[in-house]
Design a protein around this motif. Sequence first.
Motif, PDB file in Angstrom:
ATOM      1  N   HIS A 150       2.238   9.155   5.660  1.00  0.00           N
ATOM      2  CA  HIS A 150       1.274   9.537   4.624  1.00  0.00           C
ATOM      3  C   HIS A 150       1.595   8.836   3.302  1.00  0.00           C
ATOM      4  O   HIS A 150       2.740   8.769   2.878  1.00  0.00           O
ATOM      5  CB  HIS A 150       1.309  11.053   4.437  1.00  0.00           C
ATOM      6  N   SER A 151       0.565   8.358   2.629  1.00  0.00           N
ATOM      7  CA  SER A 151       0.779   7.560   1.412  1.00  0.00           C
ATOM      8  C   SER A 151       1.233   8.390   0.229  1.00  0.00           C
ATOM      9  O   SER A 151       1.822   7.851  -0.714  1.00  0.00           O
ATOM     10  CB  SER A 151      -0.514   6.825   1.041  1.00  0.00           C
ATOM     11  N   VAL A 181      -1.636  14.509   9.689  1.00  0.00           N
ATOM     12  CA  VAL A 181      -0.333  14.127  10.235  1.00  0.00           C
ATOM     13  C   VAL A 181      -0.152  14.734  11.610  1.00  0.00           C
ATOM     14  O   VAL A 181      -0.847  15.681  12.002  1.00  0.00           O
ATOM     15  CB  VAL A 181       0.822  14.536   9.293  1.00  0.00           C
ATOM     16  N   CYS A 216      -3.720  11.934  15.603  1.00  0.00           N
ATOM     17  CA  CYS A 216      -2.965  11.510  14.414  1.00  0.00           C
ATOM     18  C   CYS A 216      -2.419  10.093  14.522  1.00  0.00           C
ATOM     19  O   CYS A 216      -1.698   9.644  13.615  1.00  0.00           O
ATOM     20  CB  CYS A 216      -1.789  12.470  14.188  1.00  0.00           C
ATOM     21  N   ASN A 261       1.829   7.040  11.701  1.00  0.00           N
ATOM     22  CA  ASN A 261       2.266   8.262  12.359  1.00  0.00           C
ATOM     23  C   ASN A 261       2.582   7.977  13.819  1.00  0.00           C
ATOM     24  O   ASN A 261       1.963   7.093  14.431  1.00  0.00           O
ATOM     25  CB  ASN A 261       1.168   9.333  12.314  1.00  0.00           C
ATOM     26  N   ASP A 308      -5.950   9.225   3.775  1.00  0.00           N
ATOM     27  CA  ASP A 308      -4.926   9.393   4.797  1.00  0.00           C
ATOM     28  C   ASP A 308      -5.433  10.270   5.931  1.00  0.00           C
ATOM     29  O   ASP A 308      -6.222  11.206   5.722  1.00  0.00           O
ATOM     30  CB  ASP A 308      -3.672  10.033   4.195  1.00  0.00           C
ATOM     31  N   ARG A 323      -6.463   3.284   4.701  1.00  0.00           N
ATOM     32  CA  ARG A 323      -5.711   4.451   5.165  1.00  0.00           C
ATOM     33  C   ARG A 323      -6.457   5.186   6.278  1.00  0.00           C
ATOM     34  O   ARG A 323      -7.663   5.342   6.232  1.00  0.00           O
ATOM     35  CB  ARG A 323      -5.450   5.404   3.994  1.00  0.00           C
ATOM     36  N   TYR A 359       2.942  11.655   0.578  1.00  0.00           N
ATOM     37  CA  TYR A 359       4.091  12.515   0.819  1.00  0.00           C
ATOM     38  C   TYR A 359       5.335  11.764   1.293  1.00  0.00           C
ATOM     39  O   TYR A 359       6.429  12.278   1.192  1.00  0.00           O
ATOM     40  CB  TYR A 359       3.723  13.595   1.839  1.00  0.00           C
ATOM     41  N   SER A 392       5.849  11.666   8.390  1.00  0.00           N
ATOM     42  CA  SER A 392       4.584  10.978   8.605  1.00  0.00           C
ATOM     43  C   SER A 392       4.592   9.667   7.832  1.00  0.00           C
ATOM     44  O   SER A 392       5.496   9.397   7.052  1.00  0.00           O
ATOM     45  CB  SER A 392       3.407  11.842   8.124  1.00  0.00           C
ATOM     46  N   ASN A 401      -1.623   3.121   7.966  1.00  0.00           N
ATOM     47  CA  ASN A 401      -2.073   2.699   6.638  1.00  0.00           C
ATOM     48  C   ASN A 401      -1.629   1.270   6.387  1.00  0.00           C
ATOM     49  O   ASN A 401      -0.500   0.898   6.753  1.00  0.00           O
ATOM     50  CB  ASN A 401      -1.483   3.593   5.543  1.00  0.00           C
TER      51      ASN A 401
END
Length: 342
Positions: free
Chosen positions: A135-136, A90, A104, A156, A87, A54, A138, A133, A108
């Motif tokens: 993100h893992s 963002v 940003c 991102n 992570d 990540r 969210y 994003s 991942n």
Amino acid sequence: MERALKKYLLLLLPLLLLPCGCLSDKDIVVNTTLGLIEGTSMKSFSGKQIFAFRGVPYAEPPLGELRFAEPRPVQAWNDRVLKATTDSLVCPQKGMTVFMSEDCLKLNVFTKNLNGSLPVIVYIHGGANVLGSGHSRYEAGPEYLLEHELLLVAFNYRLGALGFLNGGNYGYLDQVLALKWVQRHIAKFGGDPRNVTIMGMSAGSMAVSLHLVSPLSQGLFQRAILMSGSATNHYSIQNGYWTSLLARQFACPMYAPYLVAACLRNVTWQRIMEVCADWEPYKFVNMKWNYEVDYSFLPAHPSELLAQGQFERVPLLVSFAANELDYSTYESFAAAGHHSKL
């Protein structure tokens, strides 16, 4: 008794030395042409092991002169071991006060088998080109998809004015660069670069439809999944108007794109986000920033390119979400004190 115990331990010792199937983070390292990348171990919903990398940069930070510019591939870090264990921050967007940075452009990678040749899914997040994003936690976690034998990439890309200022398509060029990164490096993570499916939701789905017609994206994927979004929708493309409005706010030249960009590079991203957020008095997210015909990423309107047969002929899975955005409407009405049924 003591002699018998020693004999028992000697018999047991080979079993104790057998691999336990557990790996420390320092054991989860891949060697790429960019350098060594250290990851971590996660679990799927049913407890299957996932190797997670990540916060891996795929582009140079879009700072200074690289703001409002085509992204540049990340430079190799050579002897340094990149710790891809959390992570990244963002990309700047409204509605958040922390966890954001212009630096940003990271991705991942989640894989089941570092030595395999797994099918690859590259996920492009939605959010009207102003939110979201890879993100893992969210938005783009691997716990469900990696119940199956595949590799997942999420990333991102620049959002809002930073990604789609008039004359740019920078957010889409970020996506192209991420797809090129996958082609160059994903085999080291156990993925098959000849078996890549791009998948997007909402604005991410619209992005997938753009990659189907963009000459810059040809050969970077073999299948596509579009979940509720297409560039053939009747969007109001007003990037020029919003760019001029933003420039006026900061006393910048308003019409020549390169002068606007040069001036806005001197404004903090926080101020740019604040001004753009003020254009949403009812906090209802809508797509002010969109694609543009630029003769590079998009040589003509996507509907024209499709009609002319200029698109990637790959297997498609196309869907839509019934009642999409209803949650935003209900939320806006509730905030305004309206409780009647819509």
